[in-house]
Write a protein that holds these residues in place. Structure first.
Motif, PDB file in Angstrom:
ATOM      1  N   GLY A 112       0.811  -1.198   0.000  1.00 53.51           N
ATOM      2  CA  GLY A 112       0.000   0.000   0.000  1.00 53.51           C
ATOM      3  C   GLY A 112       0.850   1.256   0.000  1.00 53.51           C
ATOM      4  N   VAL A 113       0.184   2.399  -0.201  1.00 50.38           N
ATOM      5  CA  VAL A 113       0.907   3.675  -0.287  1.00 50.38           C
ATOM      6  C   VAL A 113       1.630   3.988   1.017  1.00 50.38           C
ATOM      7  CG1 VAL A 113       0.654   6.166  -0.623  1.00 50.38           C
ATOM      8  CG2 VAL A 113      -0.696   4.583  -2.007  1.00 50.38           C
ATOM      9  N   ALA A 114       0.953   3.785   2.145  1.00 52.99           N
ATOM     10  CA  ALA A 114       1.580   4.097   3.437  1.00 52.99           C
ATOM     11  C   ALA A 114       2.795   3.203   3.695  1.00 52.99           C
ATOM     12  CB  ALA A 114       0.561   3.933   4.562  1.00 52.99           C
ATOM     13  N   GLU A 115       2.662   1.932   3.325  1.00 43.60           N
ATOM     14  CA  GLU A 115       3.775   0.996   3.523  1.00 43.60           C
ATOM     15  C   GLU A 115       4.970   1.383   2.659  1.00 43.60           C
ATOM     16  OE1 GLU A 115       4.526  -3.876   3.520  1.00 43.60           O
ATOM     17  OE2 GLU A 115       2.647  -3.018   2.745  1.00 43.60           O
ATOM     18  N   ILE A 116       4.695   1.793   1.429  1.00 40.57           N
ATOM     19  CA  ILE A 116       5.766   2.238   0.530  1.00 40.57           C
ATOM     20  C   ILE A 116       6.424   3.498   1.094  1.00 40.57           C
ATOM     21  CG2 ILE A 116       6.271   3.162  -1.768  1.00 40.57           C
ATOM     22  CD1 ILE A 116       3.953   1.388  -2.807  1.00 40.57           C
ATOM     23  N   ALA A 117       5.586   4.414   1.581  1.00 43.57           N
ATOM     24  CA  ALA A 117       6.114   5.669   2.139  1.00 43.57           C
ATOM     25  C   ALA A 117       7.018   5.398   3.342  1.00 43.57           C
ATOM     26  CB  ALA A 117       4.960   6.583   2.537  1.00 43.57           C
ATOM     27  N   GLU A 118       6.618   4.451   4.186  1.00 43.49           N
ATOM     28  CA  GLU A 118       7.445   4.112   5.344  1.00 43.49           C
ATOM     29  C   GLU A 118       8.794   3.543   4.912  1.00 43.49           C
ATOM     30  OE1 GLU A 118       4.937   1.464   7.431  1.00 43.49           O
ATOM     31  OE2 GLU A 118       3.594   3.043   8.185  1.00 43.49           O
ATOM     32  N   ALA A 131       4.142  13.622   3.788  1.00 46.44           N
ATOM     33  CA  ALA A 131       4.447  14.366   2.567  1.00 46.44           C
ATOM     34  C   ALA A 131       4.204  13.506   1.338  1.00 46.44           C
ATOM     35  CB  ALA A 131       5.901  14.849   2.609  1.00 46.44           C
ATOM     36  N   PHE A 132       4.635  12.256   1.398  1.00 47.28           N
ATOM     37  CA  PHE A 132       4.520  11.355   0.248  1.00 47.28           C
ATOM     38  C   PHE A 132       3.065  10.947   0.013  1.00 47.28           C
ATOM     39  CE2 PHE A 132       4.619   7.176  -1.789  1.00 47.28           C
ATOM     40  CZ  PHE A 132       5.483   7.408  -2.848  1.00 47.28           C
ATOM     41  N   THR A 133       2.372  10.505   1.065  1.00 46.31           N
ATOM     42  CA  THR A 133       0.987  10.040   0.902  1.00 46.31           C
ATOM     43  C   THR A 133       0.075  11.171   0.447  1.00 46.31           C
ATOM     44  OG1 THR A 133       0.592  10.401   3.273  1.00 46.31           O
ATOM     45  CG2 THR A 133       1.223   8.178   2.573  1.00 46.31           C
ATOM     46  N   SER A 134       0.354  12.378   0.905  1.00 43.05           N
ATOM     47  CA  SER A 134      -0.446  13.537   0.495  1.00 43.05           C
ATOM     48  C   SER A 134      -0.302  13.794  -1.002  1.00 43.05           C
ATOM     49  CB  SER A 134      -0.029  14.770   1.282  1.00 43.05           C
ATOM     50  OG  SER A 134      -0.737  15.913   0.842  1.00 43.05           O
ATOM     51  N   VAL A 135       0.937  13.711  -1.506  1.00 40.22           N
ATOM     52  CA  VAL A 135       1.179  13.923  -2.938  1.00 40.22           C
ATOM     53  C   VAL A 135       0.492  12.842  -3.780  1.00 40.22           C
ATOM     54  CG1 VAL A 135       2.950  13.883  -4.737  1.00 40.22           C
ATOM     55  CG2 VAL A 135       3.335  15.180  -2.644  1.00 40.22           C
ATOM     56  N   VAL A 136       0.608  11.586  -3.335  1.00 42.22           N
ATOM     57  CA  VAL A 136      -0.005  10.474  -4.076  1.00 42.22           C
ATOM     58  C   VAL A 136      -1.520  10.631  -4.125  1.00 42.22           C
ATOM     59  CG1 VAL A 136      -0.420   7.983  -4.062  1.00 42.22           C
ATOM     60  CG2 VAL A 136       1.865   8.865  -3.585  1.00 42.22           C
ATOM     61  N   SER A 157       7.247  14.802  -3.896  1.00 42.82           N
ATOM     62  CA  SER A 157       6.554  14.812  -5.187  1.00 42.82           C
ATOM     63  C   SER A 157       7.417  14.209  -6.287  1.00 42.82           C
ATOM     64  CB  SER A 157       6.160  16.241  -5.564  1.00 42.82           C
ATOM     65  OG  SER A 157       7.308  17.083  -5.615  1.00 42.82           O
ATOM     66  N   ALA A 158       8.737  14.417  -6.215  1.00 42.11           N
ATOM     67  CA  ALA A 158       9.646  13.866  -7.223  1.00 42.11           C
ATOM     68  C   ALA A 158       9.720  12.342  -7.099  1.00 42.11           C
ATOM     69  CB  ALA A 158      11.035  14.483  -7.085  1.00 42.11           C
ATOM     70  N   ALA A 159       9.789  11.856  -5.875  1.00 43.06           N
ATOM     71  CA  ALA A 159       9.840  10.406  -5.662  1.00 43.06           C
ATOM     72  C   ALA A 159       8.547   9.748  -6.107  1.00 43.06           C
ATOM     73  CB  ALA A 159      10.101  10.106  -4.187  1.00 43.06           C
ATOM     74  N   ALA A 160       7.407  10.358  -5.770  1.00 40.22           N
ATOM     75  CA  ALA A 160       6.109   9.801  -6.150  1.00 40.22           C
ATOM     76  C   ALA A 160       5.945   9.760  -7.671  1.00 40.22           C
ATOM     77  CB  ALA A 160       4.988  10.628  -5.530  1.00 40.22           C
ATOM     78  N   LYS A 161       6.436  10.770  -8.348  1.00 39.02           N
ATOM     79  CA  LYS A 161       6.321  10.821  -9.796  1.00 39.02           C
ATOM     80  C   LYS A 161       7.105   9.681 -10.449  1.00 39.02           C
ATOM     81  CE  LYS A 161       6.555  14.046 -13.689  1.00 39.02           C
ATOM     82  NZ  LYS A 161       6.889  15.438 -14.103  1.00 39.02           N
ATOM     83  N   ILE A 162       8.267   9.370  -9.923  1.00 38.68           N
ATOM     84  CA  ILE A 162       9.083   8.276 -10.466  1.00 38.68           C
ATOM     85  C   ILE A 162       8.400   6.929 -10.237  1.00 38.68           C
ATOM     86  CG2 ILE A 162      11.249   6.997 -10.188  1.00 38.68           C
ATOM     87  CD1 ILE A 162      12.616   9.678  -9.614  1.00 38.68           C
ATOM     88  N   LEU A 163       7.882   6.710  -9.034  1.00 41.21           N
ATOM     89  CA  LEU A 163       7.259   5.425  -8.706  1.00 41.21           C
ATOM     90  C   LEU A 163       5.926   5.223  -9.420  1.00 41.21           C
ATOM     91  CD1 LEU A 163       7.915   5.099  -4.865  1.00 41.21           C
ATOM     92  CD2 LEU A 163       9.337   4.375  -6.768  1.00 41.21           C
ATOM     93  N   SER A 164       5.334   6.301  -9.907  1.00 47.05           N
ATOM     94  CA  SER A 164       4.045   6.188 -10.595  1.00 47.05           C
ATOM     95  C   SER A 164       4.200   5.998 -12.098  1.00 47.05           C
ATOM     96  CB  SER A 164       3.191   7.437 -10.326  1.00 47.05           C
ATOM     97  OG  SER A 164       3.809   8.589 -10.891  1.00 47.05           O
ATOM     98  N   ASP A 165       5.439   5.975 -12.573  1.00 47.51           N
ATOM     99  CA  ASP A 165       5.700   5.755 -14.004  1.00 47.51           C
ATOM    100  C   ASP A 165       6.205   4.324 -14.189  1.00 47.51           C
ATOM    101  OD1 ASP A 165       6.498   5.674 -16.629  1.00 47.51           O
ATOM    102  OD2 ASP A 165       7.571   7.587 -16.578  1.00 47.51           O
ATOM    103  N   GLU A 166       5.348   3.468 -14.761  1.00 48.32           N
ATOM    104  CA  GLU A 166       5.694   2.056 -14.909  1.00 48.32           C
ATOM    105  C   GLU A 166       6.944   1.860 -15.746  1.00 48.32           C
ATOM    106  OE1 GLU A 166       3.153  -2.071 -15.584  1.00 48.32           O
ATOM    107  OE2 GLU A 166       2.460  -0.179 -16.453  1.00 48.32           O
ATOM    108  N   GLY A 167       7.221   2.823 -16.615  1.00 48.14           N
ATOM    109  CA  GLY A 167       8.414   2.716 -17.452  1.00 48.14           C
ATOM    110  C   GLY A 167       9.708   2.806 -16.669  1.00 48.14           C
ATOM    111  N   ASN A 168       9.641   3.373 -15.458  1.00 53.48           N
ATOM    112  CA  ASN A 168      10.829   3.478 -14.620  1.00 53.48           C
ATOM    113  C   ASN A 168      11.076   2.225 -13.792  1.00 53.48           C
ATOM    114  OD1 ASN A 168      11.331   6.161 -15.423  1.00 53.48           O
ATOM    115  ND2 ASN A 168       9.892   6.939 -13.894  1.00 53.48           N
TER     116      ASN A 168
END
Length: 399
Positions: A112-118, A131-136, A157-168
């Protein structure tokens, strides 16, 4: 009538508004009561009383509804305020970015998002979970499994953007049922960043593959890679990746009740042919029976799928010369018996069909309609020829 009489003699009908017990002017005796109202007046009065009661009930309902609405609105505002407060706090507890160094971070399937953020916070990639969960949440991001290259002290926001791009995403390799070893090696090389040649060298060295394979496989990986998704890991090697697939295959064969030893290799060979020859599991059991019947009658299997595998091409690319080339050990048109190894990594349904073929005397089958996959079976060569003509006719129409 009874109701009217009851109303007629009710005390109310004699009440003139002053009260029967009240003294009259000057303290004298009270005046006699007025004569009773008419029945029409009484009915009108009752209707007025009912309307008043109805108005009171409706007014009460409206007041309750308004109170409830105000409560819901207040709760909504409180929640909105809390989200706003959390978002404001997250901004305060965020790194300015862009970050430094390199961090290989893996998102596991099902997290989950919280687990990833931790996990990101523990790795010192982000400063706070909020900060991370709010951006997601505010961007409705979907986070994909895989291994990503991040930095320490990144803006959330930069970390979330990378993890949300399957191509990365890297670090996960999928084995599809019916897929050949060569295709699996290519996918593993791409996901892991290891050179394809390293995988090919490892797969071709029986002294190395023999360490992870059962003895009956004779060092050949084909057929022994279980379909599924595998985590490449942080420091992958061809051995570590392929060993996961082989181990999963062994566990699956045990779960399906496949006999150990040479029988397991034989079943994988038959299953791989079954899956390659037809595109519907409805026919798997019948194809398996055709294979067994032909072996029993000492007939060549005559399977184009095995011939194509030997030349590392698709069945549609075969030439007449290749179909008659007996130097190809996988040419079951010319060479009797099963091919030397499986021709793919079959799935559960094909393995079940190889273990439990349907009952029948079929010796031939033809997929007469390539669009629908309709396949017909027969024990008669003459009928087989008719099916071949039907296939040609349908194929000509398809073109």
């Amino acid at each position: 009538m009874p109701e009217d009489l009851h109303d007629f003699f009710n005390d109310d009908v004699w009440d003139d508004g002053t009260g029967a017990d009240h003294p009259g002017p000057g303290g004298g005796a009270a005046p006699p009561p007025k004569p009773p109202r008419s029945r029409r007046d009484m009915r009108r009065r009752r209707r007025q009383q009912r309307r008043k009661r109805l108005i009171v009930v409706i007014a009460s309902i409206v007041v309750v509804a308004l109170c409830a609405g105000v409560g819901v609105f207040a709760v909504g505002k409180i929640k909105q305020w809390r989200r706003s407060t959390l978002a404001d706090t997250a901004v305060v507890d965020d790194y300015p970015g862009p970050g430094e160094g390199r961090v290989a971070f893996t998102v596991e399937s099902g997290q989950g998002v919280a687990e990833i953020a931790e996990g990101l916070q523990r790795a010192d990639v982000i400063k706070s979970v909020d900060a991370f969960t709010s951006v997601v949440a505010s961007n409705a991001y979907t986070l994909y499994p895989g291994t990503y290259e991040l930095k320490r002290h990144m803006k959330a926001s930069a970390a979330a953007k990378i993890l949300s791009d399957e191509g990365n995403a890297k670090g996960f390799v999928e084995v599809r049922q019916g897929e050949r070893l060569d295709d699996v090696l290519k996918a593993a090389a791409e996901s892991s960043g290891i050179a394809l040649k390293d995988f090919e060298d490892y797969a071709g060295d029986a002294s190395k593959t023999g360490a992870i394979l059962p003895a009956c496989a004779k060092g050949k990986l084909e057929g022994w890679l279980e379909p599924g998704v595998y985590n490449v890991g942080e420091d992958p090697t061809p051995a570590s990746i392929l060993q996961q697939m082989v181990q999963a295959r062994i566990e699956k064969l045990n779960a399906l009740g496949v006999p150990e030893g040479d029988q397991s290799e034989r079943i994988l060979i038959v299953a791989s042919i079954v899956e390659a020859e037809v595109n519907s599991q409805d026919y798997y059991g019948k194809v398996s029976r055709v294979i067994e019947n032909r072996l029993k009658d000492d007939m060549p299997l005559g399977m184009d799928s095995t011939v194509a595998y030997g030349f590392k091409i698709k069945g549609t690319e075969l030439t007449n010369e290749q179909l008659n080339d007996g130097s190809n050990p996988f040419n079951t048109r010319v060479n009797k018996g099963l091919p030397p190894t499986p021709i793919s990594n079959p799935g559960d349904d094909a393995i079940e069909a190889a273990m439990h073929p349907e009952d029948g005397d079929w010796l031939y089958f033809v997929t007469t309609d390539l669009k629908t996959g309709e396949t017909k079976f027969t024990s008669s060569y003459d009928e087989f020829e008719k099916y071949v003509q039907e296939y040609k006719t349908n194929n000509e129409h398809a073109n």
